[in-house]
Design a protein around this motif. Structure first.
Motif, PDB file in Angstrom:
ATOM      1  N   LYS A 101      34.308  31.055  41.357  1.00 22.60           N
ATOM      2  CA  LYS A 101      34.580  32.363  41.963  1.00 22.60           C
ATOM      3  C   LYS A 101      34.180  32.364  43.442  1.00 22.60           C
ATOM      4  O   LYS A 101      34.947  32.813  44.314  1.00 22.60           O
ATOM      5  N   ALA A 102      32.986  31.832  43.715  1.00 19.61           N
ATOM      6  CA  ALA A 102      32.513  31.784  45.100  1.00 19.61           C
ATOM      7  C   ALA A 102      33.411  30.898  45.949  1.00 19.61           C
ATOM      8  O   ALA A 102      33.750  31.236  47.102  1.00 19.61           O
ATOM      9  N   GLY A 103      33.825  29.749  45.409  1.00 20.53           N
ATOM     10  CA  GLY A 103      34.677  28.837  46.158  1.00 20.53           C
ATOM     11  C   GLY A 103      36.048  29.419  46.446  1.00 20.53           C
ATOM     12  O   GLY A 103      36.591  29.263  47.548  1.00 20.53           O
ATOM     13  N   ILE A 104      36.634  30.106  45.463  1.00 16.75           N
ATOM     14  CA  ILE A 104      37.962  30.690  45.650  1.00 16.75           C
ATOM     15  C   ILE A 104      37.926  31.796  46.699  1.00 16.75           C
ATOM     16  O   ILE A 104      38.782  31.867  47.592  1.00 16.75           O
ATOM     17  N   GLU A 105      36.937  32.672  46.619  1.00 13.92           N
ATOM     18  CA  GLU A 105      36.852  33.773  47.574  1.00 13.92           C
ATOM     19  C   GLU A 105      36.588  33.264  48.993  1.00 13.92           C
ATOM     20  O   GLU A 105      37.111  33.807  49.969  1.00 13.92           O
ATOM     21  N   SER A 106      35.777  32.206  49.086  1.00 16.42           N
ATOM     22  CA  SER A 106      35.479  31.655  50.407  1.00 16.42           C
ATOM     23  C   SER A 106      36.700  30.992  51.024  1.00 16.42           C
ATOM     24  O   SER A 106      36.955  31.123  52.234  1.00 16.42           O
ATOM     25  N   ALA A 107      37.482  30.266  50.219  1.00 27.65           N
ATOM     26  CA  ALA A 107      38.620  29.510  50.749  1.00 27.65           C
ATOM     27  C   ALA A 107      39.826  30.391  51.025  1.00 27.65           C
ATOM     28  O   ALA A 107      40.590  30.129  51.963  1.00 27.65           O
ATOM     29  N   THR A 108      40.048  31.426  50.219  1.00 24.27           N
ATOM     30  CA  THR A 108      41.272  32.226  50.332  1.00 24.27           C
ATOM     31  C   THR A 108      41.073  33.544  51.075  1.00 24.27           C
ATOM     32  O   THR A 108      42.048  34.136  51.550  1.00 24.27           O
ATOM     33  N   GLY A 109      39.829  34.019  51.129  1.00 27.46           N
ATOM     34  CA  GLY A 109      39.587  35.316  51.740  1.00 27.46           C
ATOM     35  C   GLY A 109      40.024  36.477  50.881  1.00 27.46           C
ATOM     36  O   GLY A 109      40.034  37.631  51.310  1.00 27.46           O
ATOM     37  N   ARG A 110      40.395  36.199  49.605  1.00 28.35           N
ATOM     38  CA  ARG A 110      40.801  37.235  48.659  1.00 28.35           C
ATOM     39  C   ARG A 110      39.761  37.341  47.553  1.00 28.35           C
ATOM     40  O   ARG A 110      38.947  36.435  47.355  1.00 28.35           O
ATOM     41  N   LYS A 111      39.796  38.438  46.800  1.00 25.85           N
ATOM     42  CA  LYS A 111      38.808  38.669  45.741  1.00 25.85           C
ATOM     43  C   LYS A 111      39.226  37.946  44.453  1.00 25.85           C
ATOM     44  O   LYS A 111      40.412  37.718  44.191  1.00 25.85           O
ATOM     45  N   CYS A 112      38.221  37.625  43.665  1.00 34.68           N
ATOM     46  CA  CYS A 112      38.448  36.922  42.392  1.00 34.68           C
ATOM     47  C   CYS A 112      37.670  37.645  41.295  1.00 34.68           C
ATOM     48  O   CYS A 112      36.449  37.807  41.392  1.00 34.68           O
ATOM     49  N   LEU A 124      40.651  45.271  37.450  1.00 33.14           N
ATOM     50  CA  LEU A 124      40.792  44.868  38.851  1.00 33.14           C
ATOM     51  C   LEU A 124      41.840  43.767  39.002  1.00 33.14           C
ATOM     52  O   LEU A 124      42.652  43.774  39.940  1.00 33.14           O
ATOM     53  N   PHE A 125      41.825  42.813  38.089  1.00 30.84           N
ATOM     54  CA  PHE A 125      42.790  41.712  38.181  1.00 30.84           C
ATOM     55  C   PHE A 125      44.208  42.192  37.856  1.00 30.84           C
ATOM     56  O   PHE A 125      45.188  41.758  38.482  1.00 30.84           O
ATOM     57  N   ASN A 126      44.337  43.084  36.870  1.00 26.80           N
ATOM     58  CA  ASN A 126      45.668  43.544  36.448  1.00 26.80           C
ATOM     59  C   ASN A 126      46.313  44.505  37.437  1.00 26.80           C
ATOM     60  O   ASN A 126      47.529  44.699  37.405  1.00 26.80           O
ATOM     61  N   ASP A 127      45.511  45.120  38.283  1.00 30.25           N
ATOM     62  CA  ASP A 127      46.043  46.090  39.246  1.00 30.25           C
ATOM     63  C   ASP A 127      46.681  45.348  40.425  1.00 30.25           C
ATOM     64  O   ASP A 127      45.997  44.638  41.178  1.00 30.25           O
ATOM     65  N   PRO A 128      47.988  45.495  40.638  1.00 29.73           N
ATOM     66  CA  PRO A 128      48.648  44.765  41.743  1.00 29.73           C
ATOM     67  C   PRO A 128      48.386  45.365  43.122  1.00 29.73           C
ATOM     68  O   PRO A 128      48.767  44.762  44.131  1.00 29.73           O
ATOM     69  N   ASN A 129      47.740  46.511  43.150  1.00 30.13           N
ATOM     70  CA  ASN A 129      47.592  47.228  44.411  1.00 30.13           C
ATOM     71  C   ASN A 129      46.223  47.028  45.056  1.00 30.13           C
ATOM     72  O   ASN A 129      45.790  47.859  45.853  1.00 30.13           O
ATOM     73  N   ASN A 130      45.524  45.964  44.703  1.00 29.64           N
ATOM     74  CA  ASN A 130      44.260  45.666  45.378  1.00 29.64           C
ATOM     75  C   ASN A 130      44.256  44.197  45.792  1.00 29.64           C
ATOM     76  O   ASN A 130      45.259  43.497  45.644  1.00 29.64           O
ATOM     77  N   TYR A 150      42.352  41.782  44.508  1.00 31.06           N
ATOM     78  CA  TYR A 150      41.862  40.872  43.468  1.00 31.06           C
ATOM     79  C   TYR A 150      43.049  40.037  42.979  1.00 31.06           C
ATOM     80  O   TYR A 150      43.732  40.384  42.015  1.00 31.06           O
ATOM     81  N   ASP A 151      43.301  38.944  43.671  1.00 25.49           N
ATOM     82  CA  ASP A 151      44.489  38.133  43.390  1.00 25.49           C
ATOM     83  C   ASP A 151      44.265  37.081  42.307  1.00 25.49           C
ATOM     84  O   ASP A 151      45.230  36.576  41.731  1.00 25.49           O
TER      85      ASP A 151
END
Length: 791
Positions: free
Chosen positions: A391-402, A420-426, A428-429
């Motif tokens: 989780k930390a690695g993904i958020e750091s590399a992509t700049g998006r939430k996990c 959060l994950f299911n909502d397409p309007n935030n 959290y990719d």
């Protein structure tokens, strides 16, 4: 040899005759005159048992002279296995200690003098040597020819060296008890251990004429959706699933639709107030069997064959008092369920489904660069520490939430993360999740990315199986989630249709490593073997009846092992693993508990790989035996002081110890809550325990969120897991060969000793798990083993 092995190894055919000729040379029988009218040539089956065995051994000796190139290598494997077995036996005897008049276990098994102890141990070693001699010199390894070797080999394959040691202990105990097992006693044990008709354990259910609907198909085919529609349209009903988070999802769904529903799991019960009729959403072990309902849904029915938990699905299928019973699972379970329905006299209707969109493996792996991830990706890992690092690695590399989802998160936290994950309007990719999502948890995942193709199963690193790969990978391209239903409050065909058009694209599957992707792709293209038998465990009333045949000094662990060994099963049922129950029985054997209380503790959620958890179990057993001392603050073995530690002041090493302590406290509180529903008058701090559980989960989450990701370390870790799994496989092949004879289903077997936990492990490294801080001592005596006093 009769004096050596006696009745202990008469299962299903005595090894006494097999080994007798190697002790003394048999004298030739006198020649009998052939009288007129007598049968000169008898068939082989008409011959006496001694003569049959003599001819079989002669055939084996003749075949042995025509040795092939592979036989010396196989003989060498058995010799190496014998060396390992001798080493484990010596370790076992060292742990048991030397004989002394006060040694409780030796006295229970009839060793009343030093001379008797030395003689019996020597005779047992001799029997062990002869058993391995039959295997290495005459290749007698079948269960009927050489049951002692067969049992030890099966235990080693299933439980590694630890399983071998446990089987050796039972073999030694059975050997010491051989004089007590007369023919009449053995016949009585066989009668009491007759488990061929488990459907007779539920007479009230047998009076009902049930209709069983079997919904089968791949993931994302709508089978569970249709079963739940039937449940929603009923006046009363039950949902039983494999995981607490799945039970909570269905509970949330029914509450959102305005239906009264209870949540019932091992350590949490939410019962609607001022309501007599309500639905129940529960884990399968908690399925109410004494409650008549219109509809019951049992999810993931293929787990009926699981060697650890399969008994719970079997119990639910055989005992659930529902007019309509809906079973959801894989195609490979159809023949078994139809056979069970024919025996039960229930009507069986099979509903087959096809996947609503294709599932495609990708040609390339993602690699270590998280920038290759796409919106809607779910990365699957198998330990909580690794999940948070990813989780930390993904958020750091992509700049998006996990978002993050795993089994031990609080239900509300899991639901919030899924939303959060299911909502397409935030923003959290991405999602990181454990393999718990493979058990039916619905999330809007476009692509599943396996972080590794190997997982720790509680004892060893092993590759993922075909059903595991398909279950997890099948979560890609989901159409509709329970979260959608909770938001809308209703489901109609229009909403479903629109959702299907949204998810018309295929679901994709890949991995982070190229070698792992090859393993995943290969498994996706294969079909798993059909399920031929359901798992069962002896219920408490059978354990009680069987235990009454033994002295009160005999450990319950031996009683369970004897029951397992003597059990008779039909071809439709297999005995589940006795691993965890035997470990629990060994820990609590010194306390004055009834057989019923011991049977309750045998099914408790205990993680006995950690010594601290054994101390906590002893403390709880002490409270049950004395019916006191169950207040949460009165149990010093529960490490509540860890809540006062400031993690910000800890270095990296101490922070890891701090996390281990938090995890140990969480397990202790979970066990306390589980017991509080079964011994309400003893464990009286349920509300306080829930509060502590919430605090611990928050601290664990905060601690794990500070994890860092190192791509090089992750790559090295995956390579290490692969080497460990391959090393384990090669070690088994080196000692025992590639092909191992399976136990006859209809006969009693050696039991399966390993114990797989149902939660994803916090750590992969066993040394880290065993590094939990020593618990405090108050009721622990000064003995070297740290036994909790009963006084």
């Amino acid at each position: 040899m009769n004096a050596l092995l006696g009745q202990a190894w008469r299962c299903p055919r005595s090894a006494v005759l097999v080994t007798r000729r190697f002790r003394s040379k048999p004298s030739k029988p006198p020649k009998k005159a052939v009288t007129r009218g007598s049968a000169v040539n008898k068939s082989f089956n008409d011959l006496p048992a001694d003569e049959q065995l003599r001819r079989r051994l002669s055939d084996r000796e003749r075949a042995q002279r025509r040795t092939t190139s592979s036989e010396p290598a196989l003989r060498q494997r058995y010799d190496e296995f014998y060396d390992l077995t001798r080493h484990r036996l010596n370790t076992l005897l060292r742990d048991l200690g030397q004989w002394n008049p006060e040694h409780r276990e030796y006295r229970a098994f009839g060793l009343h003098s030093q001379e008797a102890f030395i003689q019996e141990i020597s005779l047992f070693k001799d029997a062990l040597k002869k058993s391995f001699g039959l295997a290495s010199t005459l290749s007698l390894t079948a269960r009927s020819d050489n049951p002692l070797f067969w049992n030890l080999r099966a235990a080693f394959i299933k439980g590694d060296a630890q399983g071998l040691t446990k089987e050796l202990r039972y073999a030694l105990q059975t050997f010491l008890m051989r004089k007590n097992f007369s023919k009449s006693t053995t016949a009585l044990h066989l009668q009491l251990a007759d488990l061929r008709f488990p459907y007779e354990w539920f007479p009230a259910t047998r009076q009902l004429q049930r209709t069983i609907h079997l919904h089968v198909g791949p993931t994302n085919s709508g089978k569970t959706y249709n079963a739940l529609k039937a449940l929603e349209n009923a006046k009363s009903g039950i949902y039983a699933g494999p995981l607490r988070l799945l039970a909570h999802e269905i509970y949330t769904r029914f509450i959102a639709k305005g239906k009264r529903c209870a949540l019932i799991t091992g350590e949490e019960q939410r019962i609607p107030e001022d309501a007599d009729m309500y639905f129940r959403s529960c884990t399968v072990e908690m399925t109410p069997l004494n409650w008549k309902v219109d509809v019951a849904v049992i999810d993931e029915i293929q787990m009926i064959a699981d060697e650890h938990r399969g008994w719970a699905w079997t119990q639910a299928v055989l005992g659930c008092q529902a007019k309509e019973l809906h079973l959801c699972g894989e195609e490979r379970v159809v023949d078994l369920i139809q056979e069970l329905c024919a025996r039960l006299g229930d009507k069986c209707i099979v509903h087959r489904y096809v996947r609503l969109n294709p599932l495609l493996p990708m040609e390339k792996a993602v690699g270590d660069d998280f920038k290759n991830l796409q919106k809607g990706d779910a990365v699957i890992a198998f330990s909580r520490v690794n999940l948070h690092a990813l989780k930390a690695g993904i958020e750091s590399a992509t700049g998006r939430k996990c978002a993050i989802v795993y089994g031990s998160l609080p239900p509300e936290t899991r639901a919030a993360q899924a939303a959060l994950f299911n909502d397409p309007n935030n923003d959290y990719d991405f999602l990181v999740a454990s393999d718990a999502i493979g058990m039916g948890l619905n999330l809007e995942i476009k692509r599943v990315v396996f972080e590794s193709a190997f997982k720790f199963d509680g004892s060893t690193q092993r590759p993922l199986t075909i059903p595991e790969v398909k279950q997890i990978a099948g979560r890609a391209g989901r159409y509709r989630t329970a979260n959608d239903a909770a938001r809308s409050g209703e489901e109609d065909e229009t909403s479903v249709t629109s959702t299907r058009s949204k998810w018309g694209a295929p679901g994709f599957v890949t991995a982070m490593d190229g070698q792992d992707l090859e393993h995943i792709t290969k498994h996706l293209l294969k079909d798993a073997n059909p399920i031929t038998a359901a798992g069962i465990m002896p219920p408490s009333h059978i354990i009680e009846r069987f235990a009454f045949q033994f002295s009160s000094d005999i450990p319950l662990g031996f009683v369970l092992s004897r029951l397992r060994e003597m059990a008779r099963l039909s071809s439709s049922f297999n005995m589940c693993s006795f691993g965890d129950p035997l470990d629990v029985a060994e820990v609590i054997k010194e306390f004055k508990l009834s057989i019923y209380d011991r049977s309750v503790l045998l099914t408790a959620p205990v993680a006995l790989r950690e010594e601290a958890q054994k101390d906590i179990l002893r403390a709880f057993a002490w409270s049950i035996a004395n019916l006191s001392g169950g207040h949460l603050l009165e149990i010093p073995e529960i490490d509540l002081e860890v809540l006062d530690v400031d993690p910000s002041a800890l270095n990296v090493v101490k922070r890891k110890d701090y996390l281990v302590r938090l995890e140990g406290l969480h397990k202790a509180i979970t066990l306390y809550l589980w017991l509080s529903y079964r011994y309400r008058g003893v464990f009286i701090s349920q509300n306080l325990a829930f509060h502590v559980k919430t605090l611990v989960e928050e601290k664990i989450t905060n601690c794990l969120e500070s994890a860092d990701f190192d791509a090089d370390k992750q790559q090295k870790r995956r390579e290490l897991l692969r080497r460990q799994a391959q090393s384990h496989t090669k070690k088994e092949e080196k000692l025992l060969g590639e092909v191992v004879e399976d136990a006859p289903v209809a006969e009693s077997g050696p039991g399966l000793w390993e114990a797989e936990g149902h939660e994803d492990p916090l750590y992969r490294d066993e040394k880290e798990v065993n590094a939990a801080l020593p618990v405090r001592v108050r009721r622990i005596s000064a003995s070297p083993k740290g036994v909790v006093s009963q006084e």
